[in-house]
Write an enzyme that holds these catalytic residues in place. Sequence first.
Site, PDB file in Angstrom:
ATOM      1  N   ARG A  80     -69.580  -2.901  16.295  1.00 40.39           N
ATOM      2  CA  ARG A  80     -69.545  -3.662  15.258  1.00 40.39           C
ATOM      3  C   ARG A  80     -68.302  -4.881  15.335  1.00 40.39           C
ATOM      4  NH1 ARG A  80     -66.406  -6.259  12.520  1.00 40.39           N
ATOM      5  NH2 ARG A  80     -65.028  -4.319  12.538  1.00 40.39           N
ATOM      6  N   ASN A  84     -67.637  -9.915  15.168  1.00 37.33           N
ATOM      7  CA  ASN A  84     -66.503 -10.998  14.883  1.00 37.33           C
ATOM      8  C   ASN A  84     -66.392 -11.704  16.034  1.00 37.33           C
ATOM      9  OD1 ASN A  84     -66.084  -9.097  12.871  1.00 37.33           O
ATOM     10  ND2 ASN A  84     -63.931  -9.728  12.589  1.00 37.33           N
ATOM     11  N   SER A 128     -49.373  -9.252   8.995  1.00 41.53           N
ATOM     12  CA  SER A 128     -50.037  -9.711   7.580  1.00 41.53           C
ATOM     13  C   SER A 128     -49.542 -11.216   7.635  1.00 41.53           C
ATOM     14  CB  SER A 128     -49.751  -9.018   6.393  1.00 41.53           C
ATOM     15  OG  SER A 128     -50.126  -7.607   6.597  1.00 41.53           O
ATOM     16  N   TRP A 152     -52.825  -6.081  19.434  1.00 46.56           N
ATOM     17  CA  TRP A 152     -53.859  -5.801  18.718  1.00 46.56           C
ATOM     18  C   TRP A 152     -55.154  -6.557  18.812  1.00 46.56           C
ATOM     19  CZ3 TRP A 152     -54.409  -0.976  17.655  1.00 46.56           C
ATOM     20  CH2 TRP A 152     -53.128  -0.048  17.349  1.00 46.56           C
ATOM     21  N   ILE A 153     -55.345  -7.264  20.068  1.00 49.61           N
ATOM     22  CA  ILE A 153     -56.509  -8.196  20.284  1.00 49.61           C
ATOM     23  C   ILE A 153     -57.743  -7.408  20.686  1.00 49.61           C
ATOM     24  CG2 ILE A 153     -57.041 -10.238  21.384  1.00 49.61           C
ATOM     25  CD1 ILE A 153     -54.793 -10.297  19.374  1.00 49.61           C
ATOM     26  N   SER A 154     -58.897  -7.342  19.869  1.00 50.25           N
ATOM     27  CA  SER A 154     -59.979  -6.863  20.040  1.00 50.25           C
ATOM     28  C   SER A 154     -60.710  -7.424  21.347  1.00 50.25           C
ATOM     29  CB  SER A 154     -60.728  -6.966  18.937  1.00 50.25           C
ATOM     30  OG  SER A 154     -60.313  -6.177  17.768  1.00 50.25           O
ATOM     31  N   GLU A 358     -58.551  -7.579   9.878  1.00 55.25           N
ATOM     32  CA  GLU A 358     -58.900  -8.831   9.259  1.00 55.25           C
ATOM     33  C   GLU A 358     -58.444  -8.715   7.840  1.00 55.25           C
ATOM     34  OE1 GLU A 358     -60.709  -9.483  11.540  1.00 55.25           O
ATOM     35  OE2 GLU A 358     -61.605 -11.528  11.228  1.00 55.25           O
ATOM     36  N   GLY A 359     -57.102  -8.366   7.683  1.00 63.09           N
ATOM     37  CA  GLY A 359     -56.335  -8.550   6.321  1.00 63.09           C
ATOM     38  C   GLY A 359     -56.026  -6.916   5.881  1.00 63.09           C
ATOM     39  N   ALA A 361     -55.681  -3.780   3.236  1.00 65.64           N
ATOM     40  CA  ALA A 361     -56.121  -3.510   1.541  1.00 65.64           C
ATOM     41  C   ALA A 361     -55.099  -4.391   0.736  1.00 65.64           C
ATOM     42  CB  ALA A 361     -56.180  -1.935   1.259  1.00 65.64           C
TER      43      ALA A 361
END
Length: 393
Positions: A80, A84, A128, A152-154, A358-359, A361
Amino acid sequence: MNFDLTEEQRVMVQAVKDFATKEIAPNLKKEEFDRELVRKMGSLGLFGCAFSVGMGGSDLGFLAHSIVCEQVSSYDSGLRSLFNLQALTVPYTIMEWGNDLLRKRYVKALVTGEKLGCTCFSEPNAGSDIAAIETEVIDKGDHYLINGIKTWISNGTVADYAIVYCTFNRSLKHKGLCAIVVETDQGGWQPKEIPKLGDKSSPIAEVFIEDVVVPKENLLGEWGGGFKVAMTALDRGRISVSSGALGICQACLNASVKYAKERVQFGRLIRDYQMVKHIIADMATYTEAARLLVRWAAWLNDQGRPFTREIAIAKYFAGEAAVRAAGWAMEIHGGMGYSLDLPVEKYYRDSKLYQIGEGTANMMRLIIADDALGIKKANRARSKIPSDFRDLN
Ligand SMILES: Cc1cc2nc3c(=O)[nH]c(=O)nc-3n(C[C@H](O)[C@H](O)[C@H](O)COP(=O)(O)OP(=O)(O)OC[C@H]3O[C@@H](n4cnc5c(N)ncnc54)[C@H](O)[C@@H]3O)c2cc1C
Protein backbone atom coordinates in the site's frame (compact mmCIF):
# COMPACT_ATOMS: atom_id res chain seq x y z
CA MET A 1 -26.50 10.38 0.14
CA ASN A 2 -25.52 7.24 -1.72
CA PHE A 3 -23.05 4.88 -0.09
CA ASP A 4 -23.13 2.26 -2.87
CA LEU A 5 -20.04 1.67 -4.99
CA THR A 6 -20.51 2.38 -8.68
CA GLU A 7 -20.32 -0.46 -11.19
CA GLU A 8 -16.82 0.70 -12.20
CA GLN A 9 -15.67 0.72 -8.58
CA ARG A 10 -17.10 -2.78 -7.99
CA VAL A 11 -15.26 -4.07 -11.07
CA MET A 12 -12.06 -2.44 -9.78
CA VAL A 13 -12.43 -4.06 -6.35
CA GLN A 14 -12.89 -7.49 -7.93
CA ALA A 15 -9.88 -6.96 -10.21
CA VAL A 16 -7.71 -6.04 -7.21
CA LYS A 17 -8.96 -9.05 -5.23
CA ASP A 18 -8.20 -11.39 -8.15
CA PHE A 19 -4.75 -9.86 -8.58
CA ALA A 20 -4.00 -9.99 -4.85
CA THR A 21 -5.09 -13.62 -4.53
CA LYS A 22 -2.89 -14.63 -7.45
CA GLU A 23 0.13 -12.35 -7.12
CA ILE A 24 0.33 -11.01 -3.54
CA ALA A 25 -1.01 -13.71 -1.21
CA PRO A 26 1.37 -16.53 -2.30
CA ASN A 27 4.47 -14.39 -1.57
CA LEU A 28 3.34 -12.67 1.64
CA LYS A 29 5.75 -14.59 3.85
CA LYS A 30 8.78 -13.27 1.95
CA GLU A 31 8.11 -9.72 3.17
CA GLU A 32 10.53 -8.22 0.70
CA PHE A 33 10.44 -5.64 -2.07
CA ASP A 34 9.51 -7.15 -5.44
CA ARG A 35 10.24 -4.86 -8.39
CA GLU A 36 8.37 -7.07 -10.85
CA LEU A 37 5.23 -7.00 -8.72
CA VAL A 38 5.24 -3.19 -8.77
CA ARG A 39 5.46 -3.28 -12.56
CA LYS A 40 2.48 -5.63 -12.69
CA MET A 41 0.48 -3.41 -10.34
CA GLY A 42 1.28 -0.45 -12.57
CA SER A 43 0.32 -2.18 -15.79
CA LEU A 44 -2.97 -3.33 -14.25
CA GLY A 45 -3.73 0.34 -13.60
CA LEU A 46 -3.79 0.11 -9.80
CA PHE A 47 -1.89 3.38 -9.36
CA GLY A 48 -3.85 5.28 -11.99
CA CYS A 49 -7.30 6.01 -10.55
CA ALA A 50 -6.61 9.73 -10.04
CA PHE A 51 -5.03 10.24 -13.48
CA SER A 52 -6.41 10.73 -16.97
CA VAL A 53 -6.11 7.97 -19.56
CA GLY A 54 -3.46 10.02 -21.38
CA MET A 55 -1.32 10.01 -18.24
CA GLY A 56 -1.56 6.25 -17.79
CA GLY A 57 -4.61 6.34 -15.55
CA SER A 58 -8.32 5.46 -15.56
CA ASP A 59 -9.87 8.75 -14.43
CA LEU A 60 -11.89 6.96 -11.73
CA GLY A 61 -10.91 9.44 -9.04
CA PHE A 62 -9.70 9.50 -5.43
CA LEU A 63 -12.54 7.49 -3.96
CA ALA A 64 -11.64 4.66 -6.34
CA HIS A 65 -7.97 5.14 -5.40
CA SER A 66 -8.93 4.81 -1.74
CA ILE A 67 -10.88 1.63 -2.39
CA VAL A 68 -7.95 0.08 -4.26
CA CYS A 69 -5.54 1.00 -1.43
CA GLU A 70 -7.89 -0.53 1.14
CA GLN A 71 -8.01 -3.80 -0.80
CA VAL A 72 -4.24 -4.01 -1.33
CA SER A 73 -3.54 -3.19 2.31
CA SER A 74 -5.90 -5.92 3.48
CA TYR A 75 -3.33 -8.29 1.91
CA ASP A 76 -0.06 -6.41 2.39
CA SER A 77 0.18 -3.00 3.98
CA GLY A 78 3.77 -2.62 2.72
CA LEU A 79 2.55 -2.67 -0.88
CA ARG A 80 0.00 0.00 0.00
CA SER A 81 2.90 2.37 0.69
CA LEU A 82 3.60 2.29 -3.04
CA PHE A 83 0.34 4.13 -3.69
CA ASN A 84 1.74 7.27 -2.12
CA LEU A 85 4.86 7.12 -4.24
CA GLN A 86 3.52 5.82 -7.57
CA ALA A 87 0.30 7.85 -7.44
CA LEU A 88 -0.19 10.63 -4.92
CA THR A 89 2.79 12.29 -3.26
CA VAL A 90 5.07 12.01 -6.30
CA PRO A 91 3.23 12.00 -9.68
CA TYR A 92 0.10 13.79 -8.49
CA THR A 93 2.25 16.47 -6.87
CA ILE A 94 4.16 16.86 -10.15
CA MET A 95 0.84 17.09 -12.02
CA GLU A 96 -0.39 19.73 -9.65
CA TRP A 97 2.72 21.85 -9.24
CA GLY A 98 5.07 21.02 -12.12
CA ASN A 99 5.32 22.47 -15.61
CA ASP A 100 4.25 20.53 -18.72
CA LEU A 101 7.80 19.32 -19.31
CA LEU A 102 7.94 17.68 -15.87
CA ARG A 103 4.46 16.23 -16.22
CA LYS A 104 5.35 14.65 -19.55
CA ARG A 105 8.73 13.43 -18.39
CA TYR A 106 7.79 11.86 -15.06
CA VAL A 107 4.08 11.28 -14.42
CA LYS A 108 3.12 8.47 -16.79
CA ALA A 109 6.34 6.53 -16.11
CA LEU A 110 5.52 6.53 -12.37
CA VAL A 111 1.81 5.78 -12.69
CA THR A 112 2.46 2.78 -14.92
CA GLY A 113 5.14 1.42 -12.57
CA GLU A 114 7.85 1.72 -15.20
CA LYS A 115 9.81 4.04 -12.88
CA LEU A 116 9.78 4.30 -9.08
CA GLY A 117 9.32 7.42 -6.99
CA CYS A 118 10.03 8.61 -3.47
CA THR A 119 9.12 11.65 -1.38
CA CYS A 120 11.75 13.24 0.84
CA PHE A 121 10.43 15.37 3.67
CA SER A 122 11.91 13.79 6.79
CA GLU A 123 15.38 14.45 8.15
CA PRO A 124 17.23 13.54 11.34
CA ASN A 125 16.22 16.93 12.85
CA ALA A 126 12.98 17.55 10.93
CA GLY A 127 10.11 15.09 11.32
CA SER A 128 6.76 16.58 12.30
CA ASP A 129 8.34 20.01 11.99
CA ILE A 130 8.84 20.28 8.24
CA ALA A 131 9.83 23.95 8.53
CA ALA A 132 13.01 22.75 10.30
CA ILE A 133 14.31 21.08 7.12
CA GLU A 134 18.08 21.58 6.79
CA THR A 135 18.78 20.06 3.36
CA GLU A 136 20.13 22.98 1.41
CA VAL A 137 19.49 24.09 -2.14
CA ILE A 138 21.72 26.68 -3.81
CA ASP A 139 20.73 28.51 -6.97
CA LYS A 140 23.85 28.26 -9.14
CA GLY A 141 22.44 30.37 -11.96
CA ASP A 142 21.89 27.72 -14.60
CA HIS A 143 21.11 24.83 -12.18
CA TYR A 144 20.38 23.97 -8.53
CA LEU A 145 22.81 22.22 -6.19
CA ILE A 146 21.38 20.16 -3.29
CA ASN A 147 23.15 18.86 -0.15
CA GLY A 148 21.72 17.21 2.98
CA ILE A 149 20.46 14.05 4.66
CA LYS A 150 16.96 12.61 4.39
CA THR A 151 15.65 9.78 6.52
CA TRP A 152 12.76 7.30 6.61
CA ILE A 153 12.36 7.57 2.85
CA SER A 154 9.99 4.90 1.51
CA ASN A 155 11.32 3.50 -1.78
CA GLY A 156 14.53 5.37 -0.95
CA THR A 157 16.80 2.51 -2.03
CA VAL A 158 15.00 1.86 -5.32
CA ALA A 159 13.51 5.15 -6.54
CA ASP A 160 14.40 6.62 -9.93
CA TYR A 161 12.80 9.99 -9.16
CA ALA A 162 12.48 11.86 -5.88
CA ILE A 163 10.72 14.99 -4.75
CA VAL A 164 13.19 16.58 -2.36
CA TYR A 165 12.01 19.26 0.06
CA CYS A 166 14.93 21.59 0.82
CA THR A 167 15.66 25.12 1.97
CA PHE A 168 17.51 28.03 0.42
CA ASN A 169 17.61 29.84 3.79
CA ARG A 170 17.02 27.99 7.07
CA SER A 171 16.26 31.16 9.00
CA LEU A 172 13.17 31.72 6.82
CA LYS A 173 11.71 28.41 8.14
CA HIS A 174 8.70 27.34 6.03
CA LYS A 175 9.07 30.37 3.74
CA GLY A 176 12.52 29.13 2.68
CA LEU A 177 11.34 25.70 1.51
CA CYS A 178 11.50 24.50 -2.10
CA ALA A 179 10.17 21.28 -3.66
CA ILE A 180 12.41 19.94 -6.41
CA VAL A 181 12.24 16.83 -8.61
CA VAL A 182 15.56 14.98 -8.51
CA GLU A 183 16.71 12.13 -10.75
CA THR A 184 18.52 9.72 -8.46
CA ASP A 185 20.98 8.19 -10.96
CA GLN A 186 23.84 10.43 -9.84
CA GLY A 187 26.82 9.65 -7.63
CA GLY A 188 25.79 12.18 -5.01
CA TRP A 189 22.57 10.26 -4.22
CA GLN A 190 23.52 7.60 -1.64
CA PRO A 191 20.71 5.61 0.01
CA LYS A 192 21.27 3.24 2.94
CA GLU A 193 18.48 0.84 3.91
CA ILE A 194 16.89 1.20 7.38
CA PRO A 195 15.73 -2.10 8.98
CA LYS A 196 12.28 -1.75 10.53
CA LEU A 197 9.41 -3.41 12.41
CA GLY A 198 6.75 -3.84 9.71
CA ASP A 199 5.70 -2.94 6.15
CA LYS A 200 8.77 -4.90 5.09
CA SER A 201 7.87 -5.13 1.40
CA SER A 202 8.37 -1.35 1.31
CA PRO A 203 12.10 -0.53 1.50
CA ILE A 204 13.03 2.50 3.61
CA ALA A 205 16.27 4.45 3.46
CA GLU A 206 18.37 7.17 4.89
CA VAL A 207 19.60 9.14 1.87
CA PHE A 208 22.83 11.10 1.81
CA ILE A 209 22.62 13.85 -0.79
CA GLU A 210 25.92 15.36 -1.83
CA ASP A 211 26.29 17.99 -4.55
CA VAL A 212 23.28 16.69 -6.48
CA VAL A 213 22.73 18.77 -9.61
CA VAL A 214 19.20 19.55 -10.79
CA PRO A 215 17.97 21.51 -13.83
CA LYS A 216 16.05 24.64 -12.87
CA GLU A 217 12.87 23.54 -14.63
CA ASN A 218 12.55 20.79 -11.96
CA LEU A 219 11.29 23.24 -9.33
CA LEU A 220 7.68 22.52 -8.29
CA GLY A 221 5.62 25.63 -7.63
CA GLU A 222 7.53 28.75 -6.70
CA TRP A 223 11.01 29.30 -5.27
CA GLY A 224 10.23 29.42 -1.52
CA GLY A 225 6.78 27.87 -2.15
CA GLY A 226 7.74 24.35 -1.09
CA PHE A 227 5.69 24.41 2.11
CA LYS A 228 2.47 24.85 0.13
CA VAL A 229 3.48 22.00 -2.14
CA ALA A 230 4.22 19.84 0.91
CA MET A 231 0.85 20.55 2.53
CA THR A 232 -1.14 19.56 -0.57
CA ALA A 233 1.02 16.47 -1.09
CA LEU A 234 0.48 15.41 2.54
CA ASP A 235 -3.28 15.88 2.31
CA ARG A 236 -3.44 13.63 -0.75
CA GLY A 237 -1.00 11.13 0.74
CA ARG A 238 -3.28 10.84 3.77
CA ILE A 239 -6.03 9.46 1.54
CA SER A 240 -3.80 6.54 0.68
CA VAL A 241 -2.49 6.13 4.24
CA SER A 242 -5.90 6.19 5.92
CA SER A 243 -7.21 3.71 3.32
CA GLY A 244 -4.27 1.44 4.15
CA ALA A 245 -5.19 1.58 7.85
CA LEU A 246 -8.74 0.66 6.91
CA GLY A 247 -7.47 -2.33 4.93
CA ILE A 248 -5.69 -3.61 8.05
CA CYS A 249 -8.88 -3.17 10.12
CA GLN A 250 -10.85 -5.25 7.63
CA ALA A 251 -8.16 -7.93 7.44
CA CYS A 252 -8.10 -8.20 11.25
CA LEU A 253 -11.89 -8.47 11.38
CA ASN A 254 -11.99 -11.15 8.66
CA ALA A 255 -9.26 -13.20 10.34
CA SER A 256 -10.89 -12.88 13.77
CA VAL A 257 -14.37 -13.86 12.58
CA LYS A 258 -12.92 -16.91 10.81
CA TYR A 259 -10.92 -17.98 13.85
CA ALA A 260 -13.77 -17.41 16.30
CA LYS A 261 -15.95 -19.70 14.18
CA GLU A 262 -13.33 -22.48 14.18
CA ARG A 263 -11.70 -22.49 17.60
CA VAL A 264 -13.33 -24.63 20.28
CA GLN A 265 -12.60 -24.19 24.00
CA PHE A 266 -14.57 -25.54 26.97
CA GLY A 267 -16.60 -27.55 24.46
CA ARG A 268 -17.89 -24.53 22.54
CA LEU A 269 -16.81 -22.35 19.65
CA ILE A 270 -15.21 -19.23 21.09
CA ARG A 271 -17.60 -17.11 19.00
CA ASP A 272 -20.30 -18.10 21.50
CA TYR A 273 -18.57 -16.34 24.39
CA GLN A 274 -19.95 -12.90 25.05
CA MET A 275 -16.52 -11.37 25.70
CA VAL A 276 -15.35 -12.53 22.28
CA LYS A 277 -18.51 -11.12 20.70
CA HIS A 278 -17.80 -7.76 22.32
CA ILE A 279 -14.42 -7.65 20.64
CA ILE A 280 -15.86 -8.62 17.25
CA ALA A 281 -18.55 -5.92 17.64
CA ASP A 282 -15.93 -3.28 18.45
CA MET A 283 -13.75 -4.31 15.51
CA ALA A 284 -16.68 -4.17 13.09
CA THR A 285 -17.77 -0.78 14.44
CA TYR A 286 -14.30 0.78 14.27
CA THR A 287 -13.81 -0.64 10.77
CA GLU A 288 -17.07 0.73 9.37
CA ALA A 289 -16.58 4.10 11.07
CA ALA A 290 -13.08 4.35 9.59
CA ARG A 291 -14.45 3.39 6.17
CA LEU A 292 -17.08 6.15 6.24
CA LEU A 293 -14.55 8.78 7.33
CA VAL A 294 -11.97 7.78 4.73
CA ARG A 295 -14.48 7.67 1.87
CA TRP A 296 -16.00 10.98 2.96
CA ALA A 297 -12.62 12.72 2.68
CA ALA A 298 -11.77 11.03 -0.64
CA TRP A 299 -15.18 11.98 -2.01
CA LEU A 300 -14.70 15.63 -0.99
CA ASN A 301 -11.42 15.65 -2.89
CA ASP A 302 -13.18 14.20 -5.94
CA GLN A 303 -15.66 17.10 -5.74
CA GLY A 304 -12.74 19.55 -5.81
CA ARG A 305 -13.65 20.69 -2.30
CA PRO A 306 -11.21 21.36 0.56
CA PHE A 307 -10.70 18.27 2.71
CA THR A 308 -7.70 18.96 4.97
CA ARG A 309 -9.82 18.76 8.13
CA GLU A 310 -11.75 15.69 7.02
CA ILE A 311 -8.68 13.74 5.93
CA ALA A 312 -6.96 14.61 9.22
CA ILE A 313 -9.99 13.20 11.08
CA ALA A 314 -10.04 10.13 8.82
CA LYS A 315 -6.32 9.49 9.10
CA TYR A 316 -6.31 9.94 12.87
CA PHE A 317 -9.29 7.65 13.42
CA ALA A 318 -8.30 4.99 10.88
CA GLY A 319 -4.76 4.84 12.34
CA GLU A 320 -6.10 4.36 15.87
CA ALA A 321 -8.63 1.82 14.58
CA ALA A 322 -5.92 -0.20 12.80
CA VAL A 323 -3.75 -0.41 15.92
CA ARG A 324 -6.73 -1.40 18.07
CA ALA A 325 -8.04 -3.91 15.52
CA ALA A 326 -4.62 -5.55 15.28
CA GLY A 327 -4.44 -5.81 19.09
CA TRP A 328 -7.96 -7.24 19.25
CA ALA A 329 -7.15 -9.75 16.50
CA MET A 330 -4.14 -10.90 18.53
CA GLU A 331 -6.40 -11.32 21.55
CA ILE A 332 -8.99 -13.40 19.70
CA HIS A 333 -6.29 -15.63 18.24
CA GLY A 334 -4.66 -16.31 21.60
CA GLY A 335 -1.26 -17.95 21.12
CA MET A 336 -1.89 -18.35 17.40
CA GLY A 337 -1.91 -14.55 17.11
CA TYR A 338 1.70 -14.61 18.28
CA SER A 339 2.64 -17.32 15.81
CA LEU A 340 4.41 -16.62 12.52
CA ASP A 341 2.08 -19.12 10.81
CA LEU A 342 -0.82 -16.65 10.60
CA PRO A 343 -0.75 -13.08 9.23
CA VAL A 344 -2.15 -11.58 12.46
CA GLU A 345 1.32 -10.83 13.84
CA LYS A 346 2.08 -9.04 10.56
CA TYR A 347 -1.05 -6.88 10.90
CA TYR A 348 0.12 -6.07 14.43
CA ARG A 349 3.57 -4.98 13.21
CA ASP A 350 2.27 -3.14 10.14
CA SER A 351 -0.54 -1.28 11.91
CA LYS A 352 1.72 0.93 14.02
CA LEU A 353 2.95 2.88 11.00
CA TYR A 354 -0.53 4.36 10.61
CA GLN A 355 -0.11 6.40 13.79
CA ILE A 356 3.23 7.76 12.51
CA GLY A 357 3.60 8.21 8.74
CA GLU A 358 2.17 11.13 6.75
CA GLY A 359 1.76 13.08 9.99
CA THR A 360 1.61 11.48 13.46
CA ALA A 361 -1.63 10.99 15.40
CA ASN A 362 -0.71 14.07 17.45
CA MET A 363 -0.23 16.16 14.30
CA MET A 364 -3.68 15.10 13.10
CA ARG A 365 -5.13 16.06 16.49
CA LEU A 366 -3.45 19.46 16.21
CA ILE A 367 -5.07 20.12 12.81
CA ILE A 368 -8.48 18.99 14.09
CA ALA A 369 -8.32 20.87 17.39
CA ASP A 370 -6.90 24.11 15.94
CA ASP A 371 -9.73 24.09 13.40
CA ALA A 372 -12.42 23.38 16.02
CA LEU A 373 -11.05 26.08 18.34
CA GLY A 374 -10.84 28.62 15.51
CA ILE A 375 -7.07 28.94 16.02
CA LYS A 376 -6.28 27.91 12.44
CA LYS A 377 -8.87 26.94 9.86
CA ALA A 378 -7.83 23.68 8.21
CA ASN A 379 -9.85 24.00 5.02
CA ARG A 380 -8.73 26.84 2.85
CA ALA A 381 -9.04 27.45 -0.90
CA ARG A 382 -6.95 24.95 -2.84
CA SER A 383 -4.55 25.64 -5.65
CA LYS A 384 -6.31 25.76 -8.99
CA ILE A 385 -5.48 22.86 -11.26
CA PRO A 386 -4.24 24.19 -14.62
CA SER A 387 -6.78 23.75 -17.41
CA ASP A 388 -4.50 21.52 -19.48
CA PHE A 389 -4.06 19.16 -16.50
CA ARG A 390 -6.01 16.31 -18.04
CA ASP A 391 -5.12 16.88 -21.68
CA LEU A 392 -1.47 15.89 -21.74
CA ASN A 393 -0.35 12.84 -23.63
C1 LIG B 1 7.53 3.20 7.81
C2 LIG B 1 7.75 4.68 7.64
C3 LIG B 1 7.75 5.22 6.37
C4 LIG B 1 8.01 6.58 6.18
N1 LIG B 1 8.10 7.08 4.91
C5 LIG B 1 8.48 8.37 4.74
C6 LIG B 1 8.72 8.90 3.42
O1 LIG B 1 8.55 8.20 2.42
N2 LIG B 1 9.15 10.18 3.31
C7 LIG B 1 9.35 10.97 4.39
O2 LIG B 1 9.73 12.12 4.20
N3 LIG B 1 9.13 10.51 5.65
C8 LIG B 1 8.72 9.23 5.85
N4 LIG B 1 8.51 8.74 7.12
C9 LIG B 1 8.77 9.59 8.25
C10 LIG B 1 7.52 10.06 8.95
O3 LIG B 1 6.82 10.97 8.13
C11 LIG B 1 7.93 10.65 10.28
O4 LIG B 1 8.39 9.57 11.09
C12 LIG B 1 6.81 11.40 10.96
O5 LIG B 1 6.49 12.57 10.27
C13 LIG B 1 7.18 11.77 12.41
O6 LIG B 1 8.42 12.39 12.45
P1 LIG B 1 9.52 11.86 13.49
O7 LIG B 1 9.65 10.40 13.32
O8 LIG B 1 10.73 12.69 13.34
O9 LIG B 1 8.86 12.09 14.91
P2 LIG B 1 8.88 13.47 15.72
O10 LIG B 1 8.37 14.58 14.89
O11 LIG B 1 10.19 13.62 16.38
O12 LIG B 1 7.78 13.14 16.83
C14 LIG B 1 8.05 12.34 17.98
C15 LIG B 1 6.79 12.37 18.85
O13 LIG B 1 6.56 13.72 19.28
C16 LIG B 1 5.25 14.12 18.90
N5 LIG B 1 5.26 15.54 18.57
C17 LIG B 1 6.14 16.23 17.78
N6 LIG B 1 5.79 17.51 17.69
C18 LIG B 1 4.65 17.66 18.41
C19 LIG B 1 3.78 18.76 18.67
N7 LIG B 1 4.01 19.99 18.17
N8 LIG B 1 2.70 18.53 19.42
C20 LIG B 1 2.43 17.29 19.92
N9 LIG B 1 3.20 16.21 19.70
C21 LIG B 1 4.30 16.40 18.95
C22 LIG B 1 4.89 13.25 17.70
O14 LIG B 1 3.47 13.16 17.53
C23 LIG B 1 5.53 11.94 18.10
O15 LIG B 1 4.68 11.26 18.97
C24 LIG B 1 8.21 7.40 7.31
C25 LIG B 1 8.16 6.85 8.60
C26 LIG B 1 7.94 5.51 8.78
C27 LIG B 1 7.92 4.94 10.17
